[in-house]
Design a protein around this motif. Structure first.
Motif, PDB file in Angstrom:
ATOM      1  N   ALA A 141       0.813  -1.218   0.000  1.00  0.00           N
ATOM      2  CA  ALA A 141       0.000   0.000   0.000  1.00  0.00           C
ATOM      3  C   ALA A 141       0.848   1.271   0.000  1.00  0.00           C
ATOM      4  O   ALA A 141       0.325   2.368  -0.218  1.00  0.00           O
ATOM      5  CB  ALA A 141      -0.949  -0.007   1.200  1.00  0.00           C
ATOM      6  N   TYR A 245       1.295  -3.220  10.902  1.00  0.00           N
ATOM      7  CA  TYR A 245       0.550  -2.050  10.440  1.00  0.00           C
ATOM      8  C   TYR A 245      -0.295  -2.465   9.235  1.00  0.00           C
ATOM      9  O   TYR A 245       0.106  -2.327   8.084  1.00  0.00           O
ATOM     10  CB  TYR A 245       1.524  -0.927  10.088  1.00  0.00           C
ATOM     11  CG  TYR A 245       2.431  -0.498  11.244  1.00  0.00           C
ATOM     12  CD1 TYR A 245       2.169  -0.921  12.552  1.00  0.00           C
ATOM     13  CD2 TYR A 245       3.535   0.318  11.034  1.00  0.00           C
ATOM     14  CE1 TYR A 245       2.980  -0.531  13.603  1.00  0.00           C
ATOM     15  CE2 TYR A 245       4.349   0.716  12.083  1.00  0.00           C
ATOM     16  CZ  TYR A 245       4.073   0.281  13.364  1.00  0.00           C
ATOM     17  OH  TYR A 245       4.887   0.670  14.408  1.00  0.00           O
ATOM     18  N   HIS A 246      -1.460  -3.019   9.553  1.00  0.00           N
ATOM     19  CA  HIS A 246      -2.296  -3.693   8.552  1.00  0.00           C
ATOM     20  C   HIS A 246      -2.593  -2.832   7.332  1.00  0.00           C
ATOM     21  O   HIS A 246      -2.635  -3.321   6.210  1.00  0.00           O
ATOM     22  CB  HIS A 246      -3.592  -4.186   9.204  1.00  0.00           C
ATOM     23  CG  HIS A 246      -4.416  -3.091   9.818  1.00  0.00           C
ATOM     24  ND1 HIS A 246      -4.032  -2.427  10.955  1.00  0.00           N
ATOM     25  CD2 HIS A 246      -5.592  -2.531   9.412  1.00  0.00           C
ATOM     26  CE1 HIS A 246      -4.938  -1.504  11.240  1.00  0.00           C
ATOM     27  NE2 HIS A 246      -5.895  -1.549  10.325  1.00  0.00           N
ATOM     28  N   SER A 247      -2.785  -1.523   7.552  1.00  0.00           N
ATOM     29  CA  SER A 247      -3.165  -0.661   6.419  1.00  0.00           C
ATOM     30  C   SER A 247      -2.047  -0.546   5.385  1.00  0.00           C
ATOM     31  O   SER A 247      -2.309  -0.324   4.202  1.00  0.00           O
ATOM     32  CB  SER A 247      -3.566   0.732   6.925  1.00  0.00           C
ATOM     33  OG  SER A 247      -2.488   1.314   7.630  1.00  0.00           O
ATOM     34  N   CYS A 248      -0.793  -0.733   5.795  1.00  0.00           N
ATOM     35  CA  CYS A 248       0.331  -0.668   4.842  1.00  0.00           C
ATOM     36  C   CYS A 248       0.325  -1.853   3.884  1.00  0.00           C
ATOM     37  O   CYS A 248       1.019  -1.852   2.875  1.00  0.00           O
ATOM     38  CB  CYS A 248       1.668  -0.658   5.576  1.00  0.00           C
ATOM     39  SG  CYS A 248       1.882   0.744   6.674  1.00  0.00           S
ATOM     40  N   TYR A 249      -0.435  -2.878   4.229  1.00  0.00           N
ATOM     41  CA  TYR A 249      -0.464  -4.094   3.402  1.00  0.00           C
ATOM     42  C   TYR A 249      -1.870  -4.354   2.852  1.00  0.00           C
ATOM     43  O   TYR A 249      -2.160  -5.454   2.385  1.00  0.00           O
ATOM     44  CB  TYR A 249       0.004  -5.295   4.247  1.00  0.00           C
ATOM     45  CG  TYR A 249       1.378  -5.068   4.835  1.00  0.00           C
ATOM     46  CD1 TYR A 249       2.527  -5.372   4.099  1.00  0.00           C
ATOM     47  CD2 TYR A 249       1.539  -4.501   6.101  1.00  0.00           C
ATOM     48  CE1 TYR A 249       3.792  -5.138   4.621  1.00  0.00           C
ATOM     49  CE2 TYR A 249       2.802  -4.259   6.625  1.00  0.00           C
ATOM     50  CZ  TYR A 249       3.920  -4.579   5.888  1.00  0.00           C
ATOM     51  OH  TYR A 249       5.172  -4.331   6.404  1.00  0.00           O
ATOM     52  N   ASP A 250      -2.745  -3.332   2.948  1.00  0.00           N
ATOM     53  CA  ASP A 250      -4.148  -3.491   2.529  1.00  0.00           C
ATOM     54  C   ASP A 250      -4.816  -4.659   3.239  1.00  0.00           C
ATOM     55  O   ASP A 250      -5.525  -5.457   2.611  1.00  0.00           O
ATOM     56  CB  ASP A 250      -4.246  -3.712   1.003  1.00  0.00           C
ATOM     57  CG  ASP A 250      -3.990  -2.431   0.233  1.00  0.00           C
ATOM     58  OD1 ASP A 250      -4.201  -1.344   0.803  1.00  0.00           O
ATOM     59  OD2 ASP A 250      -3.554  -2.514  -0.933  1.00  0.00           O
ATOM     60  N   GLU A 251      -4.558  -4.799   4.524  1.00  0.00           N
ATOM     61  CA  GLU A 251      -5.119  -5.926   5.271  1.00  0.00           C
ATOM     62  C   GLU A 251      -6.041  -5.431   6.382  1.00  0.00           C
ATOM     63  O   GLU A 251      -6.100  -4.232   6.668  1.00  0.00           O
ATOM     64  CB  GLU A 251      -3.979  -6.751   5.901  1.00  0.00           C
ATOM     65  CG  GLU A 251      -3.038  -7.404   4.905  1.00  0.00           C
ATOM     66  CD  GLU A 251      -3.619  -8.657   4.245  1.00  0.00           C
ATOM     67  OE1 GLU A 251      -4.757  -9.048   4.590  1.00  0.00           O
ATOM     68  OE2 GLU A 251      -2.920  -9.228   3.381  1.00  0.00           O
ATOM     69  N   ASP A 252      -6.759  -6.398   7.002  1.00  0.00           N
ATOM     70  CA  ASP A 252      -7.654  -6.040   8.109  1.00  0.00           C
ATOM     71  C   ASP A 252      -7.145  -6.640   9.421  1.00  0.00           C
ATOM     72  O   ASP A 252      -6.039  -7.184   9.476  1.00  0.00           O
ATOM     73  CB  ASP A 252      -9.087  -6.481   7.800  1.00  0.00           C
ATOM     74  CG  ASP A 252      -9.170  -7.981   7.548  1.00  0.00           C
ATOM     75  OD1 ASP A 252      -8.226  -8.701   7.960  1.00  0.00           O
ATOM     76  OD2 ASP A 252     -10.157  -8.431   6.949  1.00  0.00           O
ATOM     77  N   TYR A 277      -0.955   0.085  14.559  1.00  0.00           N
ATOM     78  CA  TYR A 277      -0.798   1.377  13.878  1.00  0.00           C
ATOM     79  C   TYR A 277      -2.044   2.242  14.112  1.00  0.00           C
ATOM     80  O   TYR A 277      -3.068   2.087  13.436  1.00  0.00           O
ATOM     81  CB  TYR A 277      -0.586   1.116  12.383  1.00  0.00           C
ATOM     82  CG  TYR A 277      -0.250   2.338  11.574  1.00  0.00           C
ATOM     83  CD1 TYR A 277       0.886   3.091  11.858  1.00  0.00           C
ATOM     84  CD2 TYR A 277      -1.060   2.724  10.497  1.00  0.00           C
ATOM     85  CE1 TYR A 277       1.205   4.212  11.100  1.00  0.00           C
ATOM     86  CE2 TYR A 277      -0.741   3.836   9.731  1.00  0.00           C
ATOM     87  CZ  TYR A 277       0.397   4.576  10.039  1.00  0.00           C
ATOM     88  OH  TYR A 277       0.714   5.677   9.287  1.00  0.00           O
ATOM     89  N   ALA A 280      -4.569   4.031  11.647  1.00  0.00           N
ATOM     90  CA  ALA A 280      -5.519   3.212  10.871  1.00  0.00           C
ATOM     91  C   ALA A 280      -6.506   2.473  11.763  1.00  0.00           C
ATOM     92  O   ALA A 280      -7.196   1.563  11.310  1.00  0.00           O
ATOM     93  CB  ALA A 280      -4.740   2.213  10.013  1.00  0.00           C
TER      94      ALA A 280
END
Ligand SMILES: [Zn+2]
Length: 319
Positions: A141, A245-252, A277, A280
């Motif tokens: 991401a 940091y889930h949002s950096c990997y497009d994850e939930d 993180y 997010a």
């Protein structure tokens, strides 16, 4: 479950520390990773006596933006597959000037740096961040931020081809890494980089333990270990803090649980604290994020970072 937090010590004075530390205490936070100069850390320690949490110094280990060092020791910095030195041509962001973990003078310099910090008696530990190579491939991401689509390892982002690394690798394997046709597919070259980082970790860990302090590190999720050459499961630190940091990997949040479980399965006695993180995570979801880490078997969670916490996030931790 233990709670930790990453925190910057810039521009905080007596009243700020008292106020912030009171907040941390109320939230049940046990470990504070403080970045800043020795003076700033010592200043914070002066006001932490009456509180329960432990203060660790948080350092950007392999990153170096010290102008004097760049001027006098440019050979300490990593070189990419195009022959460009990171102190003159950093990739992605201006501060990505990386020291080479193989260089004996870098090892000595980092040991001295850590030793100086360890001499602060009230300090609980040294927290190693940026204990890795530059990302050869960025988290998914984040790539659009740099107008990049990275599907394979490109020489521009691939380190380190400095004289020290080339000579050391050639001595072991009879080939200069610059002559490898597909360096990313050469397992020995890959392992050489993993081992170079593991070796500097061992040197620093021994130093930190010599002073009876905790040696910990902020590390990448297991799926990214290769991209930053981090075999952190082999480091035998007191604890690792994977930055999930889930949002950096497009994850939930499910991914936080999955990554926590994977990380735990790789470790023996080292504790694992899942890094969360905050930018997010909505305040209403914070409890759920903590629970997913717990379900994955985390020994604790660590919050990134203090400045991102809104009053509503604190309320959740207070409750
Ligand atoms: Zn090198």
């Amino acid at each position: 479950m233990q709670y930790s937090i990453w925190m910057n010590s810039k521009n905080r004075y007596r009243d700020d520390w008292k106020k912030d530390f009171t907040k941390l205490q109320k939230a049940g936070i046990s470990n504070v990773f403080l970045s800043g100069s020795i003076e700033e850390i010592e200043n914070a320690l002066k006001f932490s006596d009456e509180f329960n949490h432990k203060i660790h110094t948080w350092i950007f280990t392999m990153i170096c933006n010290d102008e004097e060092i760049i001027k006098h020791h440019p050979d300490w910095f990593t070189v990419n597959g195009l022959g460009e030195r990171s102190c003159y041509k950093p990739q992605y962001v201006g501060y990505y000037k990386w020291l080479c973990p193989t260089h004996p003078e870098v090892q000595e310099y980092l040991q001295k740096r850590v030793e100086k910090l360890c001499e602060i008696s009230e300090l609980a530990g040294v927290h190693l961040d940026y204990i890795r190579y530059c990302d050869v491939i960025l988290p998914k991401a984040l790539q659009p931020n740099y107008n990049l689509v990275q599907t394979r390892e490109e020489p521009q982002f691939d380190y380190c081809y400095c004289q020290h690394c080339r000579t050391a690798f050639k001595k072991q394997n009879s080939i200069d890494p610059v002559d490898l046709v597909n360096p990313s597919e050469n397992l020995k070259w890959m392992q050489f980089r993993y081992d170079s980082i593991s070796n500097i970790v061992r040197i620093l860990k021994d130093k930190i333990h010599h002073y009876n302090k905790k040696a910990t590190a902020a590390v990448f999720p297991t799926i990214m270990q290769k991209n930053v050459r981090q075999q952190w499961h082999k480091w035998n630190l007191d604890a690792v803090y994977p930055m999930l940091y889930h949002s950096c990997y497009d994850e939930d949040f499910n991914w936080i649980e999955e990554e926590t479980r994977k990380g735990k399965s790789l470790l023996k006695s080292t504790k694992l604290h899942s890094g969360l993180y905050i930018p997010a995570i909505k305040p209403d979801d914070l409890r759920l994020a903590i629970d997913t880490a717990r379900n994955g078997g985390a020994d604790g969670v660590s919050i990134f970072d203090f400045n991102s916490m809104k009053d509503e996030h604190w309320e959740i931790l207070f409750s």
